[in-house]
Design an enzyme around this catalytic site. Structure first.
Site, PDB file in Angstrom:
ATOM      1  N   CYS A 114     -12.183 -12.622   2.169  1.00 55.48           N
ATOM      2  CA  CYS A 114      -9.559 -11.664   1.904  1.00 55.48           C
ATOM      3  C   CYS A 114     -10.679 -10.333   2.533  1.00 55.48           C
ATOM      4  O   CYS A 114      -9.334  -9.524   2.867  1.00 55.48           O
ATOM      5  CB  CYS A 114      -9.995 -12.218   0.632  1.00 55.48           C
ATOM      6  SG  CYS A 114      -9.565 -14.124   0.341  1.00 55.48           S
ATOM      7  N   HIS A 250      -4.229  -6.903  -0.100  1.00 54.19           N
ATOM      8  CA  HIS A 250      -4.280  -8.420   0.197  1.00 54.19           C
ATOM      9  C   HIS A 250      -3.168  -9.223  -0.426  1.00 54.19           C
ATOM     10  O   HIS A 250      -3.196  -9.098  -1.680  1.00 54.19           O
ATOM     11  CB  HIS A 250      -5.818  -8.716   0.188  1.00 54.19           C
ATOM     12  CG  HIS A 250      -6.307  -9.638   0.395  1.00 54.19           C
ATOM     13  ND1 HIS A 250      -5.670 -11.089   0.795  1.00 54.19           N
ATOM     14  CD2 HIS A 250      -6.857 -10.882  -0.721  1.00 54.19           C
ATOM     15  CE1 HIS A 250      -6.294 -12.473   0.674  1.00 54.19           C
ATOM     16  NE2 HIS A 250      -7.076 -12.179  -0.170  1.00 54.19           N
ATOM     17  N   ASN A 280      -2.052 -17.317  -0.141  1.00 55.67           N
ATOM     18  CA  ASN A 280      -3.580 -16.958   0.568  1.00 55.67           C
ATOM     19  C   ASN A 280      -4.168 -16.640   1.957  1.00 55.67           C
ATOM     20  O   ASN A 280      -4.251 -17.748   2.299  1.00 55.67           O
ATOM     21  CB  ASN A 280      -4.645 -16.565  -0.454  1.00 55.67           C
ATOM     22  CG  ASN A 280      -5.843 -15.638   0.051  1.00 55.67           C
ATOM     23  OD1 ASN A 280      -5.840 -14.929   0.614  1.00 55.67           O
ATOM     24  ND2 ASN A 280      -6.511 -15.560  -1.140  1.00 55.67           N
TER      25      ASN A 280
END
Length: 323
Positions: A114, A250, A280
């Protein structure tokens, strides 16, 4: 004069299939309310059968090139952040290079889960500052739907597929925080925490595996590490949180996003939030949010933008740029 890596184009691509939270109620002991309350996610996009990470990345790259008014012939390099490349090798970046018809320069992948796009930006920035490249396509792209355990409600409802891309160009600045471009980067990792977020497959196991996550532990680390990294990057740039126009974090969990903003002393009206629509998307989430933020009219030329992310490794970091 100081060389800077300036963002001159941005774009994104999302697969056609939209999966609302309610769809998971058919197969899991979960609900739209349960997912929203714990993550802020309402829907996400899933790639179609046969649609690969490099396919998504290529579409985002073309959108970014169009936004910059350039073609692949104008690009010197491609840096692609992903943990879900089409194959073990070659890199997905070289597949994008071929799809764009780019027969010069170089292309490679960056894998920091990520945090991948932050790492990719830092790499691209260094290559521009060193004079190795003038224009670089920096892409984040993922098909996390391919590594989900659909029986695990704590993970499979959180992730989605997508891609975002940024065109960086070498430009001259005065060497101070008023310059446009990347002003500072801050990268970190700590391999002691590898078991908090990982995929239980790979070359060693000879299978793809599934994503595994200790959500509470990841959350415990996230807010402190993200805010600290952002503060470190701001200090390197000679700025403070008061100078931030936008945080583009993020997009993992709305509680992490709000917690980090609070830690930095910023209100949520200075945060670009897309988690509700994308879920996500790992390394794709920041460039997706940058593209959406610009399209919404939030991010404008001259704005100070801070991006920050944390992912498996654990790996985390932040980038400060003036748009």
């Amino acid at each position: 004069m100081t060389r800077r890596a300036v963002a001159i184009g941005v774009g994104h691509y999302l697969p056609d299939r939209i999966v609302e939270n309610a769809e998971f109620e058919e197969t899991l002991d979960t609900s739209d309310e349960w997912i929203r309350s714990r993550s802020g996610i309402e829907r996400r996009h899933f790639a179609a059968e046969g649609q690969t990470t490099s396919d998504l990345a290529t579409r985002a790259a073309r959108a970014a090139l169009d936004d910059a008014g350039l073609t692949a012939d104008d690009i010197d390099a491609i840096v692609l952040a992903t943990s879900t490349a089409d194959l073990t090798f070659p890199s997905a970046a070289t597949m994008v290079q071929a799809a764009l018809g780019m027969t010069h320069g170089f292309a490679f992948d960056v894998q920091a889960v990520c945090a991948g796009f932050v790492y990719a930006l830092s790499n691209a920035n260094a290559m521009i500052l060193s004079g190795q490249a003038k224009r670089i396509l920096v892409i984040g792209a993922e098909t996390f739907s391919r590594i989900m355990d659909w029986s695990d409600r704590s993970t499979c409802v959180l992730f989605g597929d997508g891609a975002g891309a940024l065109v960086l160009e070498a430009q001259e600045g005065d060497g101070n925080s008023a310059d446009r471009g990347i002003l500072s980067t801050d990268l970190n990792s700590d391999g002691r925490f590898r078991d908090l977020l990982y995929v239980d497959g790979g070359v060693a196991t000879q299978n793809t595996g599934f994503l595994r996550m200790q959500g509470r532990e990841v959350f415990r680390h996230a807010v402190e590490k993200l805010s600290s990294s952002a503060e470190s990057a701001l200090a390197k740039a000679g700025l403070s949180s008061d100078d931030i126009d936008w945080i583009v974090p993020h997009q993992a969990n709305i509680r992490i996003i709000t917690g980090t903003a609070k830690k930095l002393g910023l209100s949520m009206d200075r945060v670009v939030v897309t988690v509700q629509d994308h879920g996500n998307t790992s390394a794709a989430s920041i460039p997706l949010a940058l593209s959406v933020g610009k399209a919404r009219g939030q991010i404008k030329t001259g704005d100070v933008v801070v991006t920050e992310a944390i992912g498996g490794g654990l790996a985390w970091g932040a980038v400060v740029m003036r748009w």
